[in-house]
Design an enzyme around this catalytic site. Sequence first.
Site, PDB file in Angstrom:
ATOM      1  N   GLY A 146      60.650  32.792  66.626  1.00  0.00           N
ATOM      2  CA  GLY A 146      60.269  31.243  66.975  1.00  0.00           C
ATOM      3  C   GLY A 146      58.688  30.863  67.132  1.00  0.00           C
ATOM      4  O   GLY A 146      58.043  31.926  66.220  1.00  0.00           O
ATOM      5  N   SER A 147      58.673  29.886  67.341  1.00  0.00           N
ATOM      6  CA  SER A 147      57.015  29.000  67.792  1.00  0.00           C
ATOM      7  C   SER A 147      56.064  30.460  68.736  1.00  0.00           C
ATOM      8  O   SER A 147      56.870  30.588  69.567  1.00  0.00           O
ATOM      9  CB  SER A 147      57.476  27.664  68.340  1.00  0.00           C
ATOM     10  OG  SER A 147      58.451  28.200  69.635  1.00  0.00           O
ATOM     11  N   ALA A 168      54.837  28.563  71.100  1.00  0.00           N
ATOM     12  CA  ALA A 168      54.602  28.200  72.480  1.00  0.00           C
ATOM     13  C   ALA A 168      56.312  28.709  73.244  1.00  0.00           C
ATOM     14  O   ALA A 168      56.248  29.408  73.989  1.00  0.00           O
ATOM     15  CB  ALA A 168      55.245  26.929  72.509  1.00  0.00           C
ATOM     16  N   THR A 169      57.076  28.885  72.140  1.00  0.00           N
ATOM     17  CA  THR A 169      58.586  29.330  72.962  1.00  0.00           C
ATOM     18  C   THR A 169      58.126  31.289  73.549  1.00  0.00           C
ATOM     19  O   THR A 169      58.845  31.605  74.295  1.00  0.00           O
ATOM     20  CB  THR A 169      59.548  29.321  72.439  1.00  0.00           C
ATOM     21  OG1 THR A 169      59.592  27.427  71.749  1.00  0.00           O
ATOM     22  CG2 THR A 169      60.882  29.647  73.055  1.00  0.00           C
ATOM     23  N   GLY A 170      57.676  31.956  72.870  1.00  0.00           N
ATOM     24  CA  GLY A 170      57.073  33.399  72.445  1.00  0.00           C
ATOM     25  C   GLY A 170      56.668  33.266  74.057  1.00  0.00           C
ATOM     26  O   GLY A 170      57.091  34.496  74.658  1.00  0.00           O
ATOM     27  N   GLU A 213      57.625  37.553  66.848  1.00  0.00           N
ATOM     28  CA  GLU A 213      57.577  37.615  65.790  1.00  0.00           C
ATOM     29  C   GLU A 213      57.135  35.825  65.672  1.00  0.00           C
ATOM     30  O   GLU A 213      57.935  34.925  65.621  1.00  0.00           O
ATOM     31  CB  GLU A 213      58.389  37.879  64.631  1.00  0.00           C
ATOM     32  CG  GLU A 213      57.916  37.287  63.358  1.00  0.00           C
ATOM     33  CD  GLU A 213      57.846  36.583  63.006  1.00  0.00           C
ATOM     34  OE1 GLU A 213      57.322  35.600  63.065  1.00  0.00           O
ATOM     35  OE2 GLU A 213      58.772  36.860  62.203  1.00  0.00           O
ATOM     36  N   CYS A 241      57.584  31.455  58.600  1.00  0.00           N
ATOM     37  CA  CYS A 241      56.964  31.253  59.352  1.00  0.00           C
ATOM     38  C   CYS A 241      55.473  32.211  58.484  1.00  0.00           C
ATOM     39  O   CYS A 241      54.455  31.785  58.593  1.00  0.00           O
ATOM     40  CB  CYS A 241      56.785  32.749  60.034  1.00  0.00           C
ATOM     41  SG  CYS A 241      58.341  32.233  61.690  1.00  0.00           S
TER      42      CYS A 241
END
Length: 466
Positions: A219-220, A222-224, A241, A275
């Site tokens: 995912g993004s 920011a969330t990572g 990733e 991505c």
Amino acid sequence: MVLSMIDGKTVQTQKPLEVFNPADGSLVGIAPRMEIADINRAVEAATHAFSSWRETTLQQRRKACLAIAKKIGEHSEELAQLLTLEQGKPLGGLGSRWEIGGAVTWTQYTAGLSLPTKILQDNEEGRVEFHRKPIGVVGSITPWNFPVLIGIWHIIPAVMTGNTVICKPSPFTPLVTLKVVELINQILPKGVVNCVTGEDEIGAAMATHPGIGKIVFTGSCATGRKVMASAAETMKRLTLELGGNDAGIVLDDVDPKQIAEGLFWGAFINSGQTCAALKRLYISDRVHDAICKELVQFARKMPMGVGTEPGTMLGPIQNLRQYQKIENLAAEAIEKGTLLLGGKPDKKGKGHFFPITIVTDLDNGDRLVDEEQFGPVLPIIKFSNIEEALAKANDNPNGLGGSVWSRDIERARQIAGRMECGSVWINKHGMIQPNAPFGGMKSSGIGVEFGEEGLAEYTNIQVIFS
């Protein structure tokens, strides 16, 4: 009343999560809106299943995963239709049928991998063995752009290494994942693969849960970062990733007509919602105008529309939030640069359709160049020398993928080696494959997926001295 899959059986919940078709806004179906208590139940089921699944042999797990591949293949059209309805991508081309086929292929390839014990020493001083052991319960958090394929990338290597799984799909695309997990549970013992659905707080709870030993998240960035911070409390293993802002560098010796199609699909596969899509294109000033012309001509012929309609090659943006981000970035870029194609979405219908948009006369420092757009909008930057292009391509916090386009393959390889990203393609972009490790540098993630290196990410190392 809606259902989910925990411990090999459907679980009832009274709270619905409505899933809408991004092509027309219609209701596709209802998934469970689960709570923290459901996470605990899933962890309990997965932990119990792990005690026996970890004792299975490699051949037993391989046989099971090959059976999963066959089962998915048998239901491929049903899965593709559902995927198109909730995600929006077309059935044909590089769309839903392609994604389901890729899930089958990846499952089959991964089933053939192994991590045998290594003998580090065996002499009069003693024997030293290197073992890889399953971690335990793996938490998988997947995005909405390739929900089936990415789900398989997470689940199958975990299962192959003797782990059990709790997967949490995006709230925008949970239905096809629930169906895949239902099919998997027709093959595996109960509790080995479970699925919980709901909003973002469910994923956050998984990242902090002490009963989950590893989180794999796609995912993004920011969330990572949030997942990584939350996982630190329990020292979870991580594979992340994360977002990419892939640069392509086009040298001055290319044939513009020959590479136009490759550039297009590198940038616009899945309507740019990928991505590792080509998201910044640096073109030598000697061929800039000719490539722009060929790329625009090719893009004009590409049909965008409802994914279930024959001939559609590109679908809508999956959700309104992402659509609004793309619209904002495109508007700002068009105001500063030169619009070559698109830029004006037709808002008459209910779908989240954004036209293929190509903007040139931009540079690093412009938001569309610096930020990941994750949509069908491509910025083009002209350069006069390769050192300038490399510096600009590397001047980004992301480092997932990149590409070099040239007739001189050796020259292209040398330039590729200087790009700061995990994967570099020559005369193509984004063509991942199951035998090649895939992961990012810098803010684009930690760890890798695919191949033996990706399989090893689901294990702990144990060394035995005797």
